[in-house]
Write an enzyme that holds these catalytic residues in place. Structure first.
Site, PDB file in Angstrom:
ATOM      1  N   CYS A  58       0.772  -1.238   0.000  1.00 63.29           N
ATOM      2  CA  CYS A  58       0.000   0.000   0.000  1.00 63.29           C
ATOM      3  C   CYS A  58       0.809   1.298   0.000  1.00 63.29           C
ATOM      4  CB  CYS A  58      -0.963  -0.005   1.184  1.00 63.29           C
ATOM      5  SG  CYS A  58      -2.096  -1.408   1.181  1.00 63.29           S
ATOM      6  N   HIS A  94      -2.973   6.422   4.073  1.00 61.63           N
ATOM      7  CA  HIS A  94      -1.882   5.507   4.420  1.00 61.63           C
ATOM      8  C   HIS A  94      -0.497   6.072   4.136  1.00 61.63           C
ATOM      9  CE1 HIS A  94      -0.990   0.912   4.996  1.00 61.63           C
ATOM     10  NE2 HIS A  94      -0.422   1.683   5.916  1.00 61.63           N
TER      11      HIS A  94
END
Length: 491
Positions: A87, A142
């Site tokens: 991610c 993130h």
């Protein structure tokens, strides 16, 4: 299920309503927004190349009808790759146009991370914001949630979503359990258009990351009487596709001919989640799976980074076209800036390429070399030990990723490297014979390209270093009074 998600939709509606009267603090209004295009970037999480029906029509699935339509009306990119196989590094590279070894983000940030994407890095929304664009983000960030590392400090005027993802199995904020991001009641494009500014809307979906919480089929009250073809993953995929379709429909109704919609993924499916993971299609990494271990997310096998990608812009991108140009999520950065007439800072090199002519003119020349960074399986985070050049792909390291069932292939270094011909062997099953002249020519070319890039990075004065230290005091806390969170009990 509908009752559970009502607060999310309400929150999205409220935020979108706030966007209309607001004025960007960083950019002036544009009297004629049609002079510059709007951009909607949609990034799905943990999605497989084979999850897009249009990539595997022979499977006769009907999980992505809206994306299929977008492909029919636009361009399907069949050799498009996430910049990393997990991610945070992938998202950082998309927003900066630079490999993790340059931007400093080589692995995931944690809930207690004190920092995030280094502040020395310049982001795509920041540059568009400075050029007069209104920039909004919905979904999973993130890249740091503490202080100046949050999205509204990195180029986004507005943000609604999930700042953190826990790759141990939940997409959440500690104390929250949020299975998806609200779609801003899908009115976002219309509201942004009414601002009289060109806009960037960056939608980072929590789909298809676990946990998956799709609605039950119509007229089904319990899981005991679900139809035979019902799967949790398939239902979640259809739910995601519906969100994409709603965004496209609203965009078409407001500024169809002046809006580029670009759908892609942040990495391949999380194979160890078994029935809750997506399809890599034919890219099964058979050399690895036959020896144990996984070949999708966190790995540099094709299943880990080749992602479904569609670009749609009526009147600009020719309809019903397909390109096999070798492209990366890093290319979104220079392409959007080029289309907006924005020049990125010249004080640093970029690894993405401008794909404008591939999108608009049907050109097929992409990257000469594309490097796939180690992303949590074998090797050190961020190291560029897998290289693509044309139809050939070289591995200097393999193994160390869990498969469904928990088996992990052992880490292996390869000198000389394993080299596969992807045109003949998309399953990556049988490497070329290292004793042949053809192998040696390919190996030498790839070695030269890799050495040149590593030297360029080693002598790059703009290289950033991310701070990965943690402190639980900076973790987002749970507020039981908020309707949008479900709290775990203390202790």
């Amino acid at each position: 299920m509908a009752e559970f998600f009502a607060p999310f939709l309400l929150t999205g509606t409220l935020l979108c309503g706030l966007l209309l009267p607001a004025v960007s603090q960083h950019g002036a209004r544009v009297d004629n927004p049609s002079e510059r295009p709007n951009f909607i970037i949609i990034v799905a999480d943990d999605i497989g190349w084979g999850d897009l029906d249009a990539n595997q029509p022979e499977a006769r699935a009907n999980n992505t009808p809206y994306l299929n339509l977008m492909a029919e009306q636009g361009l399907k990119l069949t050799d498009f790759h996430s910049p990393a196989s997990t991610c945070s590094p992938s998202r950082a590279a998309i927003l900066t146009g630079r490999y993790g070894l340059r931007n400093g983000v080589t692995h995931n940030f944690a809930v207690g991370s004190v920092a995030g994407l280094p502040l020395s890095e310049v982001t795509m929304p920041q540059l568009l914001q400075e050029a007069g664009y209104y920039t909004a983000m919905i979904g999973k960030w993130h890249l740091g949630h503490n202080g100046p590392y949050g999205p509204t400090h990195r180029g986004f005027d507005s943000y609604l979503g999930i700042p953190y993802s826990n790759d141990m199995g939940c997409t959440d904020i500690p104390g929250y359990n949020l299975p998806l991001c609200p779609p801003c009641d899908t009115s976002g494009p219309q509201v942004l258009r009414e601002r009289r500014q060109p806009y960037l809307l960056f939608i980072a979906l929590a789909h298809m990351h676990v946990p998956l919480a799709p609605p039950l089929p119509p007229d089904t009250n319990t899981t005991a009487n679900q139809p035979n073809d019902y799967t949790v993953y398939g239902a979640s995929l259809r739910e995601m596709d519906g969100l994409v379709g709603a965004v496209k429909s609203t965009s078409d109704d407001t500024d169809k001919n002046n809006t580029l919609i670009w759908f892609t993924g942040d990495n391949g499916p999380w194979e160890q989640k078994c029935q809750y993971a997506g399809s890599v299609g034919p890219f099964i990494g058979k050399w690895q799976t036959s020896r144990g271990g996984g070949s999708a997310k966190r790995t540099t096998w094709e299943g880990g980074h080749r992602v479904p990608t569609v670009a749609y812009w009526p009147g600009k991108i020719p309809a019903n076209t397909t390109s096999s140009a070798l492209l990366s999520g890093m290319d979104i950065f220079p392409t959007l800036l080029s289309l907006a007439g924005v020049t990125p800072p010249a004080d640093r090199p970029y690894d993405g390429i401008d794909a404008t002519n591939i999108l608009l003119q049907g050109e097929h020349r992409g990257h000469e070399f594309l490097f796939h960074p180690n992303s949590g399986a074998a090797g050190r985070f961020g190291d560029l030990q897998t290289v693509r050049s044309g139809k050939h792909k070289a591995f200097y390291i393999t193994g160390a990723a869990k498969a469904c069932g928990g088996a992990t292939g052992s880490q292996q270094l390869h000198d000389p490297p394993l080299i596969f011909d992807l045109e003949r062997d998309e399953a990556e099953e049988t490497p070329l014979d290292a004793g042949t002249p053809g192998y040696r020519a390919v190996a030498e070319r790839i070695a030269r390209g890799r050495s040149e890039l590593l030297w360029d990075i080693a002598t790059d004065g703009s290289v950033s270093a991310a701070d990965y230290s943690t402190d639980q005091s900076v973790a987002p806390c749970c507020d039981p009074g908020r309707a949008v969170c479900r709290c775990h009990p203390p202790g």
